[in-house]
Motif scaffolding. Structure first.
Motif, mmCIF file in Angstrom:
data_model
loop_
_atom_site.group_PDB
_atom_site.id
_atom_site.type_symbol
_atom_site.label_atom_id
_atom_site.label_comp_id
_atom_site.label_asym_id
_atom_site.label_seq_id
_atom_site.Cartn_x
_atom_site.Cartn_y
_atom_site.Cartn_z
ATOM 1 N N ALA A 1 51.524 23.450 -55.045
ATOM 2 C CA ALA A 1 50.711 24.481 -55.695
ATOM 3 C C ALA A 1 49.609 23.839 -56.521
ATOM 4 O O ALA A 1 48.457 24.297 -56.491
ATOM 5 C CB ALA A 1 51.587 25.378 -56.569
ATOM 6 N N ARG A 2 49.943 22.769 -57.240
ATOM 7 C CA ARG A 2 48.918 22.058 -58.025
ATOM 8 C C ARG A 2 47.858 21.460 -57.112
ATOM 9 O O ARG A 2 46.655 21.543 -57.388
ATOM 10 C CB ARG A 2 49.559 20.968 -58.884
ATOM 11 N N GLU A 3 48.290 20.873 -56.013
ATOM 12 C CA GLU A 3 47.351 20.271 -55.070
ATOM 13 C C GLU A 3 46.450 21.336 -54.439
ATOM 14 O O GLU A 3 45.247 21.120 -54.266
ATOM 15 C CB GLU A 3 48.099 19.502 -53.991
ATOM 16 N N ILE A 4 47.005 22.475 -54.111
ATOM 17 C CA ILE A 4 46.216 23.564 -53.534
ATOM 18 C C ILE A 4 45.161 24.027 -54.532
ATOM 19 O O ILE A 4 44.014 24.297 -54.159
ATOM 20 C CB ILE A 4 47.122 24.733 -53.091
ATOM 21 N N GLU A 5 45.523 24.123 -55.809
ATOM 22 C CA GLU A 5 44.555 24.521 -56.835
ATOM 23 C C GLU A 5 43.396 23.532 -56.905
ATOM 24 O O GLU A 5 42.227 23.930 -56.964
ATOM 25 C CB GLU A 5 45.233 24.627 -58.194
ATOM 26 N N VAL A 6 43.721 22.242 -56.891
ATOM 27 C CA VAL A 6 42.678 21.206 -56.947
ATOM 28 C C VAL A 6 41.784 21.298 -55.713
ATOM 29 O O VAL A 6 40.551 21.266 -55.817
ATOM 30 C CB VAL A 6 43.312 19.800 -57.061
ATOM 31 N N LEU A 7 42.384 21.423 -54.555
ATOM 32 C CA LEU A 7 41.608 21.490 -53.316
ATOM 33 C C LEU A 7 40.751 22.755 -53.258
ATOM 34 O O LEU A 7 39.614 22.717 -52.778
ATOM 35 C CB LEU A 7 42.539 21.416 -52.107
ATOM 36 N N THR A 8 41.273 23.856 -53.765
ATOM 37 C CA THR A 8 40.496 25.092 -53.799
ATOM 38 C C THR A 8 39.269 24.930 -54.682
ATOM 39 O O THR A 8 38.166 25.361 -54.314
ATOM 40 C CB THR A 8 41.372 26.263 -54.305
ATOM 41 N N ARG A 9 39.443 24.307 -55.840
ATOM 42 C CA ARG A 9 38.285 24.058 -56.722
ATOM 43 C C ARG A 9 37.269 23.164 -56.048
ATOM 44 O O ARG A 9 36.056 23.402 -56.139
ATOM 45 C CB ARG A 9 38.745 23.430 -58.036
ATOM 46 N N ARG A 10 37.746 22.123 -55.368
ATOM 47 C CA ARG A 10 36.824 21.206 -54.691
ATOM 48 C C ARG A 10 36.043 21.911 -53.582
ATOM 49 O O ARG A 10 34.850 21.691 -53.426
ATOM 50 C CB ARG A 10 37.585 20.014 -54.122
ATOM 51 N N VAL A 11 36.726 22.734 -52.807
ATOM 52 C CA VAL A 11 36.048 23.463 -51.730
ATOM 53 C C VAL A 11 34.999 24.399 -52.335
ATOM 54 O O VAL A 11 33.880 24.496 -51.824
ATOM 55 C CB VAL A 11 37.065 24.243 -50.867
ATOM 56 N N ARG A 12 35.347 25.093 -53.424
ATOM 57 C CA ARG A 12 34.403 25.997 -54.074
ATOM 58 C C ARG A 12 33.158 25.223 -54.534
ATOM 59 O O ARG A 12 32.027 25.673 -54.313
ATOM 60 C CB ARG A 12 35.064 26.685 -55.257
ATOM 61 N N LEU A 13 33.365 24.063 -55.153
ATOM 62 C CA LEU A 13 32.235 23.246 -55.599
ATOM 63 C C LEU A 13 31.385 22.781 -54.423
ATOM 64 O O LEU A 13 30.150 22.802 -54.492
ATOM 65 C CB LEU A 13 32.733 22.039 -56.392
ATOM 66 N N LEU A 14 32.036 22.357 -53.361
ATOM 67 C CA LEU A 14 31.287 21.919 -52.185
ATOM 68 C C LEU A 14 30.490 23.056 -51.566
ATOM 69 O O LEU A 14 29.347 22.858 -51.139
ATOM 70 C CB LEU A 14 32.233 21.304 -51.148
#
Length: 68
Positions: free
Chosen positions: A30-43
């Motif tokens: 869940a923590r990793e998904i949150e980080v990846l979601t933020r990164r995708v949003r920024l990209l």
């Protein structure tokens, strides 16, 4: 009867351990998904900004489809 009770208690202990381990894995995912979601949003934001700067038009992702 006592032996059956001991086996049941052992099995419960193993199952509790498995549940705890799985819970830890799920929390980490869940923590990793949150980080990846933020990164995708920024990209996506960066890509939209780059597209807007390059073309000067509204980014394709922000345009309404023609049937609207």
């Amino acid at each position: 009867m006592n032996e059956r009770l001991e086996r049941a208690e052992e099995e419960i202990a193993h199952l509790r351990r498995a549940v705890d381990d799985l819970s830890d894995v799920i929390a980490a995912q869940a923590r990793e998904i949150e980080v990846l979601t933020r990164r995708v949003r920024l990209l996506m934001e960066r890509a939209a900004e780059a597209e807007a700067e390059a073309s000067g038009a509204i980014p394709l992702a922000d345009q309404k489809p023609p049937h609207w």
